[in-house]
Write a protein that holds these residues in place. Structure first.
Motif, PDB file in Angstrom:
ATOM      1  N   GLU A   1     -10.500   1.405   3.209  1.00  0.00           N
ATOM      2  CA  GLU A   1      -9.966   2.619   4.093  1.00  0.00           C
ATOM      3  C   GLU A   1      -8.497   2.412   4.463  1.00  0.00           C
ATOM      4  O   GLU A   1      -7.747   3.296   4.454  1.00  0.00           O
ATOM      5  N   GLY A   2      -8.294   1.060   4.561  1.00  0.00           N
ATOM      6  CA  GLY A   2      -6.614   0.869   4.789  1.00  0.00           C
ATOM      7  C   GLY A   2      -5.938   1.143   3.891  1.00  0.00           C
ATOM      8  O   GLY A   2      -4.577   1.425   4.112  1.00  0.00           O
ATOM      9  N   GLN A   3      -6.327   0.897   2.490  1.00  0.00           N
ATOM     10  CA  GLN A   3      -5.477   1.130   1.479  1.00  0.00           C
ATOM     11  C   GLN A   3      -5.218   2.658   1.305  1.00  0.00           C
ATOM     12  O   GLN A   3      -4.102   3.213   0.996  1.00  0.00           O
ATOM     13  N   VAL A   4      -6.279   3.470   1.648  1.00  0.00           N
ATOM     14  CA  VAL A   4      -6.248   4.864   1.320  1.00  0.00           C
ATOM     15  C   VAL A   4      -5.500   5.328   2.662  1.00  0.00           C
ATOM     16  O   VAL A   4      -4.412   6.262   2.375  1.00  0.00           O
ATOM     17  N   GLN A   5      -5.596   4.871   3.937  1.00  0.00           N
ATOM     18  CA  GLN A   5      -4.759   5.260   4.825  1.00  0.00           C
ATOM     19  C   GLN A   5      -3.294   4.992   4.828  1.00  0.00           C
ATOM     20  O   GLN A   5      -2.104   5.732   5.132  1.00  0.00           O
ATOM     21  N   GLY A   6      -2.981   3.760   4.389  1.00  0.00           N
ATOM     22  CA  GLY A   6      -1.667   3.264   4.020  1.00  0.00           C
ATOM     23  C   GLY A   6      -1.054   3.969   3.000  1.00  0.00           C
ATOM     24  O   GLY A   6       0.239   4.505   3.096  1.00  0.00           O
ATOM     25  N   GLY A   7      -1.687   4.492   1.874  1.00  0.00           N
ATOM     26  CA  GLY A   7      -1.182   4.952   0.888  1.00  0.00           C
ATOM     27  C   GLY A   7      -0.975   6.897   1.294  1.00  0.00           C
ATOM     28  O   GLY A   7       0.323   7.181   1.016  1.00  0.00           O
ATOM     29  N   VAL A   8      -1.786   7.326   1.999  1.00  0.00           N
ATOM     30  CA  VAL A   8      -1.379   8.579   2.592  1.00  0.00           C
ATOM     31  C   VAL A   8      -0.184   8.670   3.234  1.00  0.00           C
ATOM     32  O   VAL A   8       0.491   9.359   3.247  1.00  0.00           O
ATOM     33  N   VAL A   9       0.026   7.510   4.282  1.00  0.00           N
ATOM     34  CA  VAL A   9       1.160   7.571   5.190  1.00  0.00           C
ATOM     35  C   VAL A   9       2.472   7.514   4.324  1.00  0.00           C
ATOM     36  O   VAL A   9       3.639   7.917   4.720  1.00  0.00           O
ATOM     37  N   GLN A  10       2.355   6.627   3.290  1.00  0.00           N
ATOM     38  CA  GLN A  10       3.696   6.449   2.414  1.00  0.00           C
ATOM     39  C   GLN A  10       3.949   7.798   2.005  1.00  0.00           C
ATOM     40  O   GLN A  10       5.000   8.152   1.924  1.00  0.00           O
TER      41      GLN A  10
ATOM     42  N   GLU B   1      -3.474   2.450  -5.280  1.00  0.00           N
ATOM     43  CA  GLU B   1      -2.274   3.513  -5.547  1.00  0.00           C
ATOM     44  C   GLU B   1      -2.493   4.858  -5.431  1.00  0.00           C
ATOM     45  O   GLU B   1      -1.646   5.717  -5.036  1.00  0.00           O
ATOM     46  N   VAL B   2      -3.627   5.497  -5.723  1.00  0.00           N
ATOM     47  CA  VAL B   2      -4.071   6.757  -5.726  1.00  0.00           C
ATOM     48  C   VAL B   2      -3.500   7.727  -4.637  1.00  0.00           C
ATOM     49  O   VAL B   2      -3.125   8.692  -4.599  1.00  0.00           O
ATOM     50  N   PRO B   3      -3.862   6.971  -3.411  1.00  0.00           N
ATOM     51  CA  PRO B   3      -3.610   7.958  -2.251  1.00  0.00           C
ATOM     52  C   PRO B   3      -2.324   8.230  -1.799  1.00  0.00           C
ATOM     53  O   PRO B   3      -1.914   9.130  -1.125  1.00  0.00           O
ATOM     54  N   ILE B   4      -1.330   7.725  -2.545  1.00  0.00           N
ATOM     55  CA  ILE B   4       0.007   8.194  -2.331  1.00  0.00           C
ATOM     56  C   ILE B   4       0.304   9.414  -2.938  1.00  0.00           C
ATOM     57  O   ILE B   4       1.389   9.996  -2.663  1.00  0.00           O
ATOM     58  N   ALA B   5      -0.252   9.804  -4.144  1.00  0.00           N
ATOM     59  CA  ALA B   5       0.061  10.743  -5.131  1.00  0.00           C
ATOM     60  C   ALA B   5      -0.334  12.214  -4.538  1.00  0.00           C
ATOM     61  O   ALA B   5       0.833  13.213  -4.287  1.00  0.00           O
TER      62      ALA B   5
ATOM     63  N   GLY C   1      -0.599   2.610   7.730  1.00  0.00           N
ATOM     64  CA  GLY C   1      -0.747   3.921   8.161  1.00  0.00           C
ATOM     65  C   GLY C   1      -1.044   3.974   9.549  1.00  0.00           C
ATOM     66  O   GLY C   1      -1.281   4.870  10.145  1.00  0.00           O
ATOM     67  N   TYR C   2      -0.994   2.886  10.311  1.00  0.00           N
ATOM     68  CA  TYR C   2      -1.248   2.619  11.771  1.00  0.00           C
ATOM     69  C   TYR C   2      -2.668   3.068  12.449  1.00  0.00           C
ATOM     70  O   TYR C   2      -2.807   2.479  13.482  1.00  0.00           O
ATOM     71  N   ASP C   3      -3.420   3.647  11.514  1.00  0.00           N
ATOM     72  CA  ASP C   3      -4.697   4.333  12.144  1.00  0.00           C
ATOM     73  C   ASP C   3      -5.428   2.792  12.852  1.00  0.00           C
ATOM     74  O   ASP C   3      -5.932   2.932  13.794  1.00  0.00           O
ATOM     75  N   LYS C   4      -5.689   1.764  12.117  1.00  0.00           N
ATOM     76  CA  LYS C   4      -6.503   0.794  12.413  1.00  0.00           C
ATOM     77  C   LYS C   4      -5.659  -0.061  13.231  1.00  0.00           C
ATOM     78  O   LYS C   4      -6.448  -0.994  14.302  1.00  0.00           O
ATOM     79  N   ILE C   5      -4.447  -0.273  13.417  1.00  0.00           N
ATOM     80  CA  ILE C   5      -3.563  -0.675  14.725  1.00  0.00           C
ATOM     81  C   ILE C   5      -3.934   0.004  15.953  1.00  0.00           C
ATOM     82  O   ILE C   5      -4.248  -0.718  16.908  1.00  0.00           O
TER      83      ILE C   5
END
Lengths: 766, 162
Positions: free
Chosen positions: A658-667, A725-729, B141-145
């Protein structure tokens, strides 16, 4: 090769596994929340000097002379180096796992040879007693430049009369009607892919939409600046502490650039404070080594933030022409695209990957892809999370949205009708194995988000899909069974986002032991087998597979030892992972812990070994939905709600997936709405700080809701697909489509920052 | 070079005296002179928040404070957050909620969150996001933070913080 254990048709890992799918605390977590974890800049050695790098004030200039004599005479300065301190590099191409590099270019990028090609290009370096002193010494280095006109835009750089960066560069043309020319050019390569007869197919199309798109240069933005500390020994060996995505890749680059035997370079990984593709190619590592060699003392070099922006790989700015044709039923019949990427000071950019991704989500029977890799006076572009995919997804998914509007068709329905499935052949020739794009589209369609109508003025909802192919490559691990029944797991993949956990969990699953009984260690290049970079979303897939193999090896060895103890043939002994026990004839049984203790006391040590070099990483797809609100007075776009569905194969540790998806989305949101390299006409980046470059902050965002769709990858024992990687696209296209729904303007330039959005709103209002 | 100065402070509850140059930031002195590397450097110009520490209870970017200004101040750093009894609720929540990936921003975020919860034990999501807006994280993406801070608040972080 191991037999895949996963159910090849099953759609979920839930309930199938003991360890996989649980959410244990990561093994390196406590060190990271207490400040004890050591990152690149945290290395301190006895007698250590501090390095600093002199950088070009010009975006394009010839170096006429460099005089370092005054700097050398400053009290407390131990070494000053320039490009002359490196041996002549050859034009050899080094494969770095995710991308390749020409060593001659790499050498000139690390310290400029005869020309500087971007503002911030490294020219000379100093080692001194303190950082402050090293910077004072830089001021004493006299460089005479002959300034040249820079070229900063990909289309201008492609023109015949453009300033030329590399006088000896000739275009490599892969198109069928290629002609050879002896004219210097900024275009390094022209890619060409064609399937069917797109021109004829467009003739018969019901609707054809053709648009142009541009995207600005953006940076990976990892919070930790590059840092390297080198120790040179009198026998010509090097120890290098560095924050990198790939220790073996650093070893290779440093050895090649300094003309050292590979095995004389030992790279010790520190923790790494983000990379996203930007910490694969070396910048300061060879400089630290050369300074250590010249000074005879350990030398630490840490980049400042402005240099990270100005002189390390951003992702290419781009220009894209996108044309799609559909029939009256909404089936795509033809696609045609031209993509030009700014590779920066040197080739190559991720244009090849861009060509592979551009039509990846759709079944397009007749299509053509042309790609250009173009040098401009910006830092040499590097991989950035699904390199090349975000730019092209912006173009494709925006045109798809326009077509949906013209057809009067729901964008979800259109995607379901046209989505790539198993067997679909991409325009660049690849046919897909089992993939989960359709499942991600359905997950968005069925989501509470998509099912809830969006109300209110200046609000809109957008949808987009995206793709990344993922990588396999090589990994090694070893596993030592200890007398207390726990296992030391030694691996070579630097852990950027929780991979110690995801690797240990696959190892534990294979033996049926608790994840907490596996103690992972990321070690240096002398202490583990060859392991490629932490990149290409490959670590959980490939190093996880190596860990699986190591666990099978441990199983075999434990069975052999038990057979010796019981004095039976080892064919009568099996490993039962459900019970974590070795079982023999007549109800004989050893629990894992019991046998580990017995083996340690009375037998050969049990050391498992696992390697992997598989190339079925299972491409990953995501489909996103976003709600935005646009302020028509200012052009500011606010993200109200965001849902990202992704086929993750098997979620080993769901929280980190989930963290990878969320982080990629935000980038991706940052790329969509704020981030850009803002250059003046002289080629000086005017916003080389976080404040002015403006990555998303906590306050800019809502929660990001991930939907993990699990379509197991048939090419992995546990069905793992790369997820990082894919979530940033998809985000830029999804947001652009939402902005259109909100205020009726089609954004075709990234970033969609307030001035650009307002400009389009005002233009529409006349 | 200007003459070095002696500065007397309290760091993580203990008196600390150090010698520094007037041009050195508090961040540099913590890391280079005192070997307290838990406080991270991301930008050195106050943009990223990786070097956040508490001075007299307030969250401050230590790269924007000169070490000589720290005279008489009460400084808290990430090294002082856990106690002999174990992790602070915020640290525990960050682990349980998977609120870190690479972890370089984590010390700074924990310090900012600690300052927030000391002042406002039951913050709304909006208040958490506002309080952490000066701490950049590029991975999560801050969500989990945000969820970790909410979870720590529920665990009664404020009482533990005192």
């Amino acid at each position: 090769m191991a037999t895949a254990e996963s159910d090849k048709t099953g759609l979920s890992s839930k309930g199938k596994y003991k360890v996989i799918g649980t959410r244990p605390i990561r093994p390196d977590g406590v060190d990271k929340v207490t400040g004890r974890a050591r990152y690149g800049a945290d290395i301190r050695l006895s007698g250590m000097l501090h390095g600093a790098i002199l950088r070009s004030p010009y975006a394009h200039a010839r170096i006429k002379s460099i005089d370092t004599s005054k700097a050398e005479q400053l009290e407390g300065v131990y070494a000053v180096i320039t490009h002359k301190d490196f041996p002549d590099a050859s034009d050899k191409i080094a494969e770095l796992g995710e991308g390749s590099v020409n060593l001659k270019h790499l050498s000139s990028n690390v310290l400029a040879d005869d020309k500087v090609l971007y503002k911030g290009h490294a020219v000379a370096a100093v080692a001194a007693e303190t950082t402050h002193l090293a910077y004072e010494a830089l001021d004493l280095i006299e460089v005479e430049y002959e300034p040249l006109t820079p070229v900063l835009d990909v289309r201008k750089a492609m023109q015949d009369d453009a300033p030329i960066l590399h006088e000896n560069q000739r275009m490599e043309d892969m198109s069928p009607d290629a002609t050879t020319s002896d004219k210097p050019t900024n275009i390094y390569k022209k890619f060409f892919f064609e399937q069917g007869d797109p021109d004829a197919a467009f003739e018969k199309a019901h609707i054809v939409v053709e648009r142009e798109f541009t995207t600005a240069t953006v940076h990976q933005g990892y919070i930790e600046p590059h840092a390297a500390t080198a120790v040179w020994s009198a026998e010509g060996k090097v120890t290098l502490y560095t924050c990198t995505q790939g220790t073996f890749t650093v070893r290779q680059q440093v050895a090649e650039l300094l003309g050292l035997p590979l095995s004389y370079v030992k790279v010790i990984p520190t923790e790494i404070g983000g990379g996203f593709g930007g910490k694969i190619r070396v910048y300061i590592d060879p400089v630290a080594v050369a300074l250590a060699r010249k000074s005879g003392r350990p030398v630490k070099v840490v980049m400042d933030r402005a240099s990270v922006f100005e002189a390390t790989g951003p992702t290419p700015g781009s220009w894209i022409r996108m044309k799609l044709g559909v029939d009256a039923q909404g089936k795509i019949v033809a696609g045609d695209t031209e993509i030009a990427f700014e590779s920066g000071a040197y080739p190559v950019s991720p244009i090849g990957a861009g060509c592979m991704c551009v039509f990846s989500c759709y079944d397009i029977p007749d299509g053509r892809i042309i790609g250009y890799d173009v040098c401009v006076n910006k830092p040499h572009s590097a991989a950035y999370r699904a390199p090349g995919s975000t730019q092209v997804a912006f173009a494709t998914e925006s045109v798809v949205d326009e077509i949906c509007e013209k057809l009067g068709m729901d964008p979800i329905e259109f995607r379901l009708k046209n989505a790539s499935v198993e067997g679909t052949r991409r325009v660049d020739g690849v046919a897909y194995p089992r993939i989960g794009l359709v499942e991600t589209i359905e997950a968005i369609r069925d989501s509470e988000h998509y099912q809830t109508p969006l109300a209110g003025p200046n609000r809109g909802r957008g949808v987009a899909s995206g793709y990344w192919m993922n990588a396999g490559l090589k990994s090694s691990v070893t596993a030592t069974v200890n007398g207390d029944g726990k296992v030391s797991l030694v691996e070579g993949s630097t852990d950027i986002g929780g991979s110690r956990a995801s690797i240990a969990m696959q190892f534990a699953e294979t033996l049926g032991i608790p994840m907490e009984d596996v103690v992972p260690a990321v070690v240096d290049t002398d202490s583990v087998g060859y392991t490629d970079v932490t990149g290409g979303s490959r670590v959980t897939y490939a190093t996880g597979w190596a860990a699986y193999e190591a666990a099978l090896d441990v199983q075999r060895q434990l069975c052999d030892r038990a057979a010796e103890f019981w004095e039976v043939d080892s064919s009568e002994v099996t490993y039962d992972k459900e019970d974590a026990a070795v079982k023999g004839p007549d109800g004989k049984s050893f629990g894992f812990v019991e046998l580990a203790e017995k083996v340690t006391q009375a037998s050969e040590p049990v050391v498992g070994r696992g390697v992997s070099n598989h190339n079925e990483p299972g491409g990953a797809f995501g489909t996103h939905a976003v709600d935005v609100e646009v302020d028509p007075e200012t052009g500011k776009v606010k993200i109200l709600r965001y849902t990202a569905a992704q086929d993750v194969g098997t979620a080993i540790h769901p929280s980190y997936v989930e963290g990878q998806v969320q982080g990629g989305v935000v980038q991706g949101i940052g790329w969509a709405l704020n981030e850009e390299y803002f250059y003046d006409e002289a080629g000086v980046m005017r916003n080389a700080s976080y404040l002015d470059y403006r990555v998303p902050t906590c306050y800019d965002l809502p929660m990001i809701d991930p939907i993990l769709v699990e379509v197991p990858n048939p090419g992995h024992p546990y069905g793992v697909r790369g997820v990082g990687e894919v979530p940033i696209a998809p985000p830029p296209a999804a947001i652009a489509n939402a902005i259109y729904q909100a205020v009726g303007v089609r954004m075709r330039h990234l970033p969609m920052s307030p001035p650009h959005v307002l400009h389009e709103i005002l233009k529409k209002e006349g | 070079m200007a003459k070095k100065r002696v500065v007397t402070t309290k760091i993580n509850g203990r008196p600390v005296e150090f010698l520094c140059e007037p041009r050195q930031t508090l961040l540099e002195v913590l890391r280079e002179n005192l070997d307290m590397i838990g406080t991270k450097e991301g930008c050195s110009n106050g943009n990223c928040g990786a070097c956040t520490i508490l001075i007299d209870g307030k969250a401050v970017d230590s790269c924007l404070v000169l070490a000589v200004e720290a005279e008489g101040m009460n400084i808290e750093t990430i090294e002082g957050v856990a106690s002999a009894d174990g992790l602070h609720p915020l640290q525990q929540a960050f682990l349980e909620e998977a609120a870190l990936q690479c972890g370089i921003c984590t010390p700074g975020l924990i310090m900012s969150a600690k300052a927030l919860l000391a002042q406002n034990p039951d913050p709304t999501e909006e208040e958490i996001r506002f309080a952490l807006a000066g701490n950049l994280c590029r991975c999560t993406g801050y969500d989990k933070i945000v969820r970790a801070v909410q979870s720590a608040a529920k665990m009664g972080c404020a009482s533990a913080a005192k």
